[in-house]
Motif scaffolding. Structure first.
Motif, short mmCIF file in Angstrom:
data_model
loop_
_atom_site.label_atom_id
_atom_site.label_comp_id
_atom_site.label_asym_id
_atom_site.label_seq_id
_atom_site.Cartn_x
_atom_site.Cartn_y
_atom_site.Cartn_z
N UNK A 205 -3.94 1.08 9.78
CA UNK A 205 -4.80 2.26 9.90
C UNK A 205 -4.76 3.07 8.61
N UNK A 206 -5.31 4.28 8.66
CA UNK A 206 -5.39 5.12 7.48
C UNK A 206 -4.03 5.69 7.10
N UNK A 207 -3.60 5.40 5.86
CA UNK A 207 -2.35 5.92 5.32
C UNK A 207 -2.67 7.21 4.58
N UNK A 208 -2.03 8.31 4.98
CA UNK A 208 -2.28 9.59 4.31
C UNK A 208 -1.23 9.89 3.25
N UNK A 209 -0.07 9.23 3.31
CA UNK A 209 0.96 9.41 2.29
C UNK A 209 1.93 8.24 2.36
N UNK A 210 2.46 7.86 1.21
CA UNK A 210 3.48 6.81 1.12
C UNK A 210 4.38 7.19 -0.04
N UNK A 211 5.68 7.28 0.22
CA UNK A 211 6.58 7.69 -0.84
C UNK A 211 7.98 7.15 -0.63
N UNK A 212 8.72 7.08 -1.73
CA UNK A 212 10.11 6.62 -1.74
C UNK A 212 10.93 7.69 -2.45
N UNK A 213 11.83 8.37 -1.74
CA UNK A 213 12.67 9.37 -2.39
C UNK A 213 13.48 8.75 -3.54
N UNK A 214 13.59 9.48 -4.60
CA UNK A 214 14.32 9.02 -5.79
C UNK A 214 15.78 8.71 -5.44
N UNK A 215 16.28 7.64 -6.02
CA UNK A 215 17.68 7.23 -5.88
C UNK A 215 18.10 6.90 -4.44
N UNK A 216 17.14 6.51 -3.61
CA UNK A 216 17.46 6.11 -2.24
C UNK A 216 16.71 4.82 -1.93
N UNK A 217 17.30 3.96 -1.14
CA UNK A 217 16.67 2.69 -0.77
C UNK A 217 15.92 2.82 0.55
N UNK A 218 15.07 3.84 0.60
CA UNK A 218 14.24 4.08 1.78
C UNK A 218 12.85 4.48 1.33
#
Length: 100
Positions: free
Chosen positions: A31-44
């Motif tokens: 479906x529609x993705x409104x945001x996608x991000x990876x916090x710095x220095x974390x494997x998530x």
């Protein structure tokens, strides 16, 4: 506006799964993705969808593969003390103090 967010963690295959473009490309099939991000220095990583149907479709398959990596997908839950949870607690407290 309510966000429908999933939590993504890598299992096998390197770090390519954390790329925001790879996240959007893969998860947009649900479906529609409104945001996608990876916090710095974390494997998530986190992916936010525009609606519940897309969100539920993404978590229906908890193990997924893209960009040569295998990942685990689950519902993202607010951390204890997070603003959303605090406001829900405040609303609950206010309803308990209403006169009968």
């Amino acid at each position: 506006k309510r966000e429908f967010r999933v939590f993504v963690t890598g299992k096998l295959g390197g770090e390519g799964w954390r790329d925001p473009i790879a996240l959007r490309n893969h998860f947009s099939k649900f479906g529609t993705v409104v945001d996608a991000y990876s916090p710095r220095n974390q494997s998530i990583s986190f992916v936010c969808f525009s609606n519940r149907d897309a969100h539920q479709a993404a978590v229906r398959t908890p193990t997924q593969t893209y960009s040569g990596c295998t990942v685990h997908v689950e519902v993202a839950k607010p951390k204890p003390g997070h603003l959303e949870q605090s406001s829900n607690n405040n609303n609950n407290n206010n309803s308990n103090t209403s006169p009968l």
